[in-house]
Write a protein that holds these residues in place. Sequence first.
Motif, PDB file in Angstrom:
ATOM      1  N   ALA A 116       0.831  -1.205   0.000  1.00 29.80           N
ATOM      2  CA  ALA A 116       0.000   0.000   0.000  1.00 29.80           C
ATOM      3  C   ALA A 116       0.863   1.251   0.000  1.00 29.80           C
ATOM      4  N   LEU A 117       1.977   1.229   0.735  1.00 26.69           N
ATOM      5  CA  LEU A 117       2.853   2.398   0.782  1.00 26.69           C
ATOM      6  C   LEU A 117       3.500   2.650  -0.575  1.00 26.69           C
ATOM      7  N   SER A 118       3.891   1.596  -1.279  1.00 27.28           N
ATOM      8  CA  SER A 118       4.477   1.766  -2.614  1.00 27.28           C
ATOM      9  C   SER A 118       3.470   2.401  -3.564  1.00 27.28           C
ATOM     10  N   MET A 119       2.191   1.965  -3.495  1.00 32.83           N
ATOM     11  CA  MET A 119       1.164   2.547  -4.357  1.00 32.83           C
ATOM     12  C   MET A 119       0.921   4.008  -4.004  1.00 32.83           C
ATOM     13  N   ALA A 120       0.840   4.308  -2.708  1.00 35.06           N
ATOM     14  CA  ALA A 120       0.627   5.688  -2.297  1.00 35.06           C
ATOM     15  C   ALA A 120       1.793   6.574  -2.712  1.00 35.06           C
ATOM     16  N   THR A 121       3.012   6.019  -2.652  1.00 41.54           N
ATOM     17  CA  THR A 121       4.195   6.783  -3.052  1.00 41.54           C
ATOM     18  C   THR A 121       4.200   7.047  -4.547  1.00 41.54           C
ATOM     19  N   LEU A 122       3.920   6.029  -5.361  1.00 42.93           N
ATOM     20  CA  LEU A 122       3.859   6.224  -6.809  1.00 42.93           C
ATOM     21  C   LEU A 122       2.745   7.200  -7.184  1.00 42.93           C
ATOM     22  N   HIS A 123       1.675   7.218  -6.413  1.00 47.81           N
ATOM     23  CA  HIS A 123       0.547   8.114  -6.704  1.00 47.81           C
ATOM     24  C   HIS A 123       0.957   9.580  -6.604  1.00 47.81           C
ATOM     25  N   VAL A 124       1.979   9.888  -5.815  1.00 50.30           N
ATOM     26  CA  VAL A 124       2.415  11.271  -5.646  1.00 50.30           C
ATOM     27  C   VAL A 124       3.061  11.817  -6.919  1.00 50.30           C
ATOM     28  N   THR A 125       3.429  10.953  -7.862  1.00 50.41           N
ATOM     29  CA  THR A 125       3.985  11.431  -9.127  1.00 50.41           C
ATOM     30  C   THR A 125       2.902  11.994 -10.051  1.00 50.41           C
ATOM     31  N   VAL A 126       1.624  11.806  -9.694  1.00 50.19           N
ATOM     32  CA  VAL A 126       0.525  12.220 -10.574  1.00 50.19           C
ATOM     33  C   VAL A 126       0.563  13.721 -10.890  1.00 50.19           C
TER      34      VAL A 126
END
Length: 291
Positions: free
Chosen positions: A81-91
């Motif tokens: 979940a943390l990896s997904m939330a982190t990648l989401h910040v690149t949006v």
Amino acid sequence: MLLWAALVGLSFPAVGLMGELPPLSLTALRFAIACAGLYLLARRSPAFLPAPRTLPLYALMGLCLAGFFSAMFWAAHHTTALSMATLHVTVPLLAFLLGRGLRVERPGWRLPAILALGAAGALAIAVAEAWQQGGRLAFGSGEAVFFAGCIATALYPVLSRWGLARGVLPESAAVRTFWSLGLGGVLIGLAGLAVEPVARLATMRPLDLALLVYLGLCSSALTFWLMQRATAALTPGVVTAYGYLVPFVSMLLLFARAPERIGWEWLPGSLAVLAAMALLMRRDAATTSAG
């Protein structure tokens, strides 16, 4: 927008609690639940019924959202979940670059530099997590699929702004959200019927159903409504800045479950994300004063 950041951050762990069900069909059901929640709000607008020329754009916008949420359901069982939330910040940075391509973003270096700082901070958070799990930053199939979904969701506001600038889309945020989710849900549902074992939905547990209703109402309908409502009261720079709070929600959940994992390695990325958010707010305030 603090509520928006909390809801988006909580959605990643919520998806991880669900069983491995067909992601396309789950996304279609999630969009159907979101549209049911938005119907009464959208129906009040005089522009509720779409013009024929808007349907292709709504469908494309819906596919962008469907691509993101389908990637999210699939990646939830192949990454953290943390990896997904982190990648989401690149949006935000991805949205700026795509917006420049469609000429709906102004040229300049300050905004992309600030957004790049936030993305670098998010990457540092991912490195901190990998450090605690063995010292190696992995970017596997789960991360790759979810990053493709991030590109799709970054394109959604770009297409919306493009349609508004050309008078193709209505002013009502609820109407835009309702029809993009509705058409996207229909298209992704048809794709699910064609390529997925839809019968596996019958194995859905009561917990899966409860989480799906939560994700449809809170993490789809409510978050999009909150964001659109905030843009009427806050300037775009401030709204974008709140996206950098998303990984902190996942980090707080992680630390609540395992407080012994708190360490100095989380500090550089956290400071970079906070600095990017502060710079965005300062830039927005200066722009408002100048206006």
